[in-house]
Design an enzyme around this catalytic site. Sequence first.
Site, PDB file in Angstrom:
ATOM      1  CD  GLU A  28     -20.505  60.708   2.614  1.00 29.35           C
ATOM      2  OE1 GLU A  28     -20.196  60.678   1.405  1.00 29.35           O
ATOM      3  OE2 GLU A  28     -21.704  60.709   2.815  1.00 29.35           O
TER       4      GLU A  28
ATOM      5  CB  THR B  81     -26.583  53.282 -10.006  1.00 32.64           C
ATOM      6  OG1 THR B  81     -26.047  53.561  -8.871  1.00 32.64           O
ATOM      7  CG2 THR B  81     -26.104  54.734 -10.688  1.00 32.64           C
TER       8      THR B  81
END
Length: 512
Positions: free
Chosen positions: A375, A502
């Site tokens: 992440e 997006t």
Amino acid sequence: MVRPSLWALNAVLTAVSALPANAPQDSPRDKRQYPAPPVDRAQAVIDTFRLSWEGYYQYAFPNDELHPVTNTYGNSRNGWGASAADALSTALVMGQKDIVNQIISYIPTIDWSSTSTSVSLFETTIRYLGGMLSGYDFLSGPLAHLADDPAHVEALLTQSIHLANNMSYAFNTPSGVPYNLLNFTSGGVITEPNGLATVGTLILEWTRLSDLCGDPAYAALVARAESFLLAPEPASSEPFPGLLGMYIEPTTGRFLDAYGGWIGGADSFYEYLIKMWMYSPSRFGALRDRWIAAADSTMAYLASHPLTRPDLTFAAAYNGTRLVLSSQHLACFDGGNFILAGQVLGQQRYVDFGLKLVDGCRATYAATVTDIGPEVFGWDPALVPASQESFFAQNGFYITSPGYQLRPEVIESYYYAFRATGDQKYRDWAWDAFVAINATTRVGSGYSTIKNVQARGGGGYADMMESFWFAEVLKYSYLIQVDDDVPWQVSKDGRNEWVWNTEAHPVKVAGT
């Protein structure tokens, strides 16, 4: 490191489911019937999509997302069926007619005024509004044959209008910069600063809605908000030309800091600058120019090479003019965005820089036990954790947040790299990522976020199948593996009839 094989992946699936000269141009709507893609890799992705949908449909629909470990559900996106909305455009491009009709027969039943939780203007726009507008463009155009009931197609646009109407009061501020979090029960807002991405990632969907329904009011709202991002104040909030701070005060439209980068909270603002120009070159030249300014500053000031791996390129974050040598999985869309912009602008230097960023993000996958990137990661030699000194020396980065939340950005950038270059290695990298994700996140009735990419098996499950798993990871994994040049594929020559929001929902560019 031994990677899972195609045989192993199939065994898992079987066991579970038995402008310049090349600027955008107007072109007539193409109503051909498109051939089915080849099998093998593409079919394996379809199988994963269907397995994921079946788990969601059985245990969670019409709630927002599946909790696959416990076979329960969550409603993190207002309980309107976020996974269904996000799955629609992927089901369409995969030709999964039964799933398409399950979704479009449900969407007319949604009551957008009814929710017990706060509504994110940003998240609701990119997932629900973007998903429905994409579905409408497909089903009123080249994929009309996939809809059983034309009334359900028209409902996609009608429901988009209803949803936008419900959210439009967010823009009722002195500046026109909206608040992001809304309370539909009280008709109020949560009065807190808004973000660069959450303000700057509305313009595509709301402008497309205006163009489809013929009401300019929706586009006007987002254009007014966007104007504060194109002329930021104070000047200190733009530490490098085109690169802005993160937080904005909606009452004044002024920025509150100078921290930023191509990272979560800012990312898709930059993404949409070039995509809006692709959508309508005649209307959005100013946004193209702002993208160029941001890109040139990124190449000049943010490009960073780790001390122990100078062959790698990352885009640093910043706080004022001080670089922060840290990045995120979320930021790994940047390579794809540079590549796309380079193609449509006819500027190879952007493509080349984008390919370097893709290589950097690829390295974060290749280095871990699971073959999945973390992440958050950093490469500041002064901040290397003692436990990762050897890892940093070998790989050029260290991990600061080790989870994987079914994110798409690395595969997304592989997709753009392949579409631009035709280099088979990007297909193979995407396949490697897909196989690794399948092997590590598959659990119970679906796929789950995991806690640690550096632990065998992923270090445990967080029991969450994000809706963007349907919209993004599986769509990019599928389309990179098929050879068909259908018009919604990103064009190899920079001329595009569709532009993707997006959340990876494609909409028709204006005038086509």
